[in-house]
Write an enzyme that holds these catalytic residues in place. Structure first.
Site, PDB file in Angstrom:
ATOM      1  N   LYS A 120     -21.364  88.284  68.947  1.00 50.25           N
ATOM      2  CA  LYS A 120     -20.117  87.541  68.783  1.00 50.25           C
ATOM      3  C   LYS A 120     -19.003  88.156  69.640  1.00 50.25           C
ATOM      4  O   LYS A 120     -18.137  87.443  70.156  1.00 50.25           O
ATOM      5  CB  LYS A 120     -19.714  87.491  67.305  1.00 50.25           C
ATOM      6  CG  LYS A 120     -20.682  86.678  66.447  1.00 50.25           C
ATOM      7  CD  LYS A 120     -20.696  85.213  66.868  1.00 50.25           C
ATOM      8  CE  LYS A 120     -21.578  84.359  65.983  1.00 50.25           C
ATOM      9  NZ  LYS A 120     -21.584  82.934  66.389  1.00 50.25           N
ATOM     10  N   GLY A 126     -25.438  75.698  58.059  1.00 48.16           N
ATOM     11  CA  GLY A 126     -24.600  75.667  56.859  1.00 48.16           C
ATOM     12  C   GLY A 126     -23.196  75.147  57.142  1.00 48.16           C
ATOM     13  O   GLY A 126     -22.701  74.244  56.451  1.00 48.16           O
ATOM     14  N   HIS A 153     -17.911  89.909  61.686  1.00 44.04           N
ATOM     15  CA  HIS A 153     -18.810  91.029  61.990  1.00 44.04           C
ATOM     16  C   HIS A 153     -18.587  91.629  63.382  1.00 44.04           C
ATOM     17  O   HIS A 153     -19.210  92.632  63.717  1.00 44.04           O
ATOM     18  CB  HIS A 153     -20.259  90.617  61.731  1.00 44.04           C
ATOM     19  CG  HIS A 153     -20.470  90.287  60.289  1.00 44.04           C
ATOM     20  ND1 HIS A 153     -20.474  91.268  59.310  1.00 44.04           N
ATOM     21  CD2 HIS A 153     -20.582  89.104  59.640  1.00 44.04           C
ATOM     22  CE1 HIS A 153     -20.605  90.688  58.125  1.00 44.04           C
ATOM     23  NE2 HIS A 153     -20.674  89.374  58.299  1.00 44.04           N
ATOM     24  N   SER A 158     -17.067  85.816  64.503  1.00 48.70           N
ATOM     25  CA  SER A 158     -17.345  86.277  63.141  1.00 48.70           C
ATOM     26  C   SER A 158     -16.563  87.533  62.799  1.00 48.70           C
ATOM     27  O   SER A 158     -16.225  88.340  63.680  1.00 48.70           O
ATOM     28  CB  SER A 158     -18.841  86.562  63.011  1.00 48.70           C
ATOM     29  OG  SER A 158     -19.110  87.261  61.811  1.00 48.70           O
ATOM     30  N   GLY A 181     -23.407  76.587  66.855  1.00 50.20           N
ATOM     31  CA  GLY A 181     -24.841  76.820  67.014  1.00 50.20           C
ATOM     32  C   GLY A 181     -25.154  78.292  67.196  1.00 50.20           C
ATOM     33  O   GLY A 181     -24.273  79.117  67.425  1.00 50.20           O
ATOM     34  N   TYR A 225     -25.959  91.039  65.625  1.00 55.48           N
ATOM     35  CA  TYR A 225     -25.262  89.756  65.477  1.00 55.48           C
ATOM     36  C   TYR A 225     -23.774  89.907  65.830  1.00 55.48           C
ATOM     37  O   TYR A 225     -23.214  89.106  66.594  1.00 55.48           O
ATOM     38  CB  TYR A 225     -25.448  89.273  64.037  1.00 55.48           C
ATOM     39  CG  TYR A 225     -24.545  88.168  63.599  1.00 55.48           C
ATOM     40  CD1 TYR A 225     -24.716  86.876  64.089  1.00 55.48           C
ATOM     41  CD2 TYR A 225     -23.514  88.392  62.684  1.00 55.48           C
ATOM     42  CE1 TYR A 225     -23.887  85.846  63.679  1.00 55.48           C
ATOM     43  CE2 TYR A 225     -22.689  87.373  62.275  1.00 55.48           C
ATOM     44  CZ  TYR A 225     -22.867  86.098  62.773  1.00 55.48           C
ATOM     45  OH  TYR A 225     -22.039  85.083  62.373  1.00 55.48           O
ATOM     46  N   ARG A 231     -15.859  91.253  47.972  1.00 54.21           N
ATOM     47  CA  ARG A 231     -15.563  91.304  49.419  1.00 54.21           C
ATOM     48  C   ARG A 231     -15.050  89.954  49.923  1.00 54.21           C
ATOM     49  O   ARG A 231     -14.117  89.861  50.704  1.00 54.21           O
ATOM     50  CB  ARG A 231     -16.840  91.717  50.160  1.00 54.21           C
ATOM     51  CG  ARG A 231     -16.734  91.630  51.652  1.00 54.21           C
ATOM     52  CD  ARG A 231     -17.981  92.199  52.345  1.00 54.21           C
ATOM     53  NE  ARG A 231     -17.936  91.821  53.719  1.00 54.21           N
ATOM     54  CZ  ARG A 231     -18.529  90.740  54.225  1.00 54.21           C
ATOM     55  NH1 ARG A 231     -19.264  89.947  53.462  1.00 54.21           N
ATOM     56  NH2 ARG A 231     -18.397  90.451  55.498  1.00 54.21           N
ATOM     57  N   ASP A 288     -31.912  72.985  72.880  1.00 53.87           N
ATOM     58  CA  ASP A 288     -32.151  74.408  72.652  1.00 53.87           C
ATOM     59  C   ASP A 288     -31.098  75.147  73.468  1.00 53.87           C
ATOM     60  O   ASP A 288     -31.063  75.027  74.700  1.00 53.87           O
ATOM     61  CB  ASP A 288     -33.574  74.759  73.133  1.00 53.87           C
ATOM     62  CG  ASP A 288     -33.888  76.240  72.975  1.00 53.87           C
ATOM     63  OD1 ASP A 288     -32.987  77.011  72.578  1.00 53.87           O
ATOM     64  OD2 ASP A 288     -35.044  76.608  73.250  1.00 53.87           O
TER      65      ASP A 288
HETATM   66  C1  15L Z   1     -21.127  85.695  58.883  1.00 61.48           C
HETATM   67  O1  15L Z   1     -20.732  85.798  60.031  1.00 61.48           O
HETATM   68  C2  15L Z   1     -22.367  84.964  58.570  1.00 61.48           C
HETATM   69  O2  15L Z   1     -22.586  83.878  59.452  1.00 61.48           O
HETATM   70  C3  15L Z   1     -22.421  84.484  57.135  1.00 61.48           C
HETATM   71  O3  15L Z   1     -23.751  84.135  56.845  1.00 61.48           O
HETATM   72  C4  15L Z   1     -21.914  85.540  56.162  1.00 61.48           C
HETATM   73  O4  15L Z   1     -22.790  86.633  56.149  1.00 61.48           O
HETATM   74  C5  15L Z   1     -20.537  85.978  56.561  1.00 61.48           C
HETATM   75  O5  15L Z   1     -20.497  86.397  57.896  1.00 61.48           O
HETATM   76  C6  15L Z   1     -19.990  87.126  55.675  1.00 61.48           C
HETATM   77  O6  15L Z   1     -19.577  88.150  56.223  1.00 61.48           O
HETATM   78  O7  15L Z   1     -19.934  86.941  54.474  1.00 61.48           O
END
Ligand code: 15L
Length: 267
Positions: free
Chosen positions: A133, A7, A106, A104, A65, A129, A167, A44
């Site tokens: 990160k 994306g 996250h 991220s 990636g 995930y 959010r 890969d």
């Molecule tokens: C991310 O890290 C994801 O790659 C993306 O798909 C979304 O979920 C984004 O966070 C988010 O927190 O909105």
């Protein structure tokens, strides 16, 4: 740029060639609409030899990636843990000077929405995930300090043309603003190891992104300009007490089975 078929990569393929005409694209599979003007190298990430091959003759890497949402452990392990290690190791071996790592929000998802955080707080990942990160940022720090790579980790909020819900009004990242952050990582003379938040100019931000501004970041996206759309979308969503309390949203409530009344909630 790794993740060229994903994306973020798909959108950056439109924006980056004007700035970096020699851009090399990579992913597991080629982008569906790859043009003859684009330079694509298949790899890969879990295979070190093929990652080394794509790093040949490269000055800087934008590492988008890997697996971009929560997933089974083995998927995260191969794509994001082994894959990110391979990326930094291949960069070192091939003499790549700079890496911009797509981290991220996250990594910090279990901070509540009422707290404002900088880049100096303890990680509170909200998913496997998110853990991957945090790992990627740590590998980046190691390769900066031990091997002299210039590394910028961008904790991306939510990338897209507009914020999708309430959010995302706090964490939205306009594509053109991500391009600015990539340019800082690839071109700024003072980068050793940096962690920046990938967020536009969002009045409801939960993050102190002052280091990015010090490095020249001037975001053009303003989430509140899209407030009506985001709130209309929010109204269609069911309430989710855990997701709605924490910065990471649904990544926090997914598989959540702790006691909701004794959740971790710092000021
Ligand atoms: C991310 O890290 C994801 O790659 C993306 O798909 C979304 O979920 C984004 O966070 C988010 O927190 O909105």
């Amino acid at each position: 740029m790794t993740g060229a078929s994903g994306g973020v990569g798909t959108r950056l393929r439109e924006l980056l060639p004007a700035i970096y005409p020699d851009l090399v694209l990579s992913d597991l599979t080629p982008p569906a609409n790859l043009s003859s003007k684009e330079n694509f190298r298949q790899a890969d990430l879990a295979d070190l030899a093929s990652v080394e091959a794509i790093c040949e003759g490269v000055d800087g890497i934008l590492h988008f990636g890997g697996f971009s949402v929560e997933g089974p452990w083995d998927t995260i392990l191969q794509a994001n843990i082994i894959g990110t290690y391979n990326l930094f190791e291949a960069a070192r071996k091939k003499g790549v000077k700079r890496v911009v790592f797509a981290s991220s929000n996250h990594t910090m998802g279990f901070y509540p929405r009422h707290s404002r955080i900088g880049t100096d707080v303890t990680a509170r990942p909200d998913s496997r995930y998110g853990v991957s990160k945090v790992f990627g940022e740590a590998v980046g720090a190691l390769y900066a300090d031990k091997h002299g790579l210039s590394v910028t980790c961008v904790r991306i909020g939510n990338f897209g043309d507009q914020p999708l819900d309430q959010r995302r009004l706090s964490i939205w990242l306009k594509p053109e603003d991500l391009v600015q952050l990539c340019r800082i990582g690839l071109e700024h003379p003072d980068i050793h190891f940096e962690v920046l938040y990938g967020a536009s100019y969002n009045e409801r931000a939960w993050w102190d992104n002052s280091r990015a501004y010090e490095l020249g970041y001037r975001p053009i996206g303003r989430a509140e300009d899209h407030r009506a759309h985001a709130m209309a979308e929010q109204a269609k969503m069911p309430a989710d007490p855990v997701a709605d309390f924490y910065q990471g949203g649904a990544f926090c409530s997914l598989e959540f089975d702790a006691d909701q009344n004794s959740v971790w909630a710092p000021e």
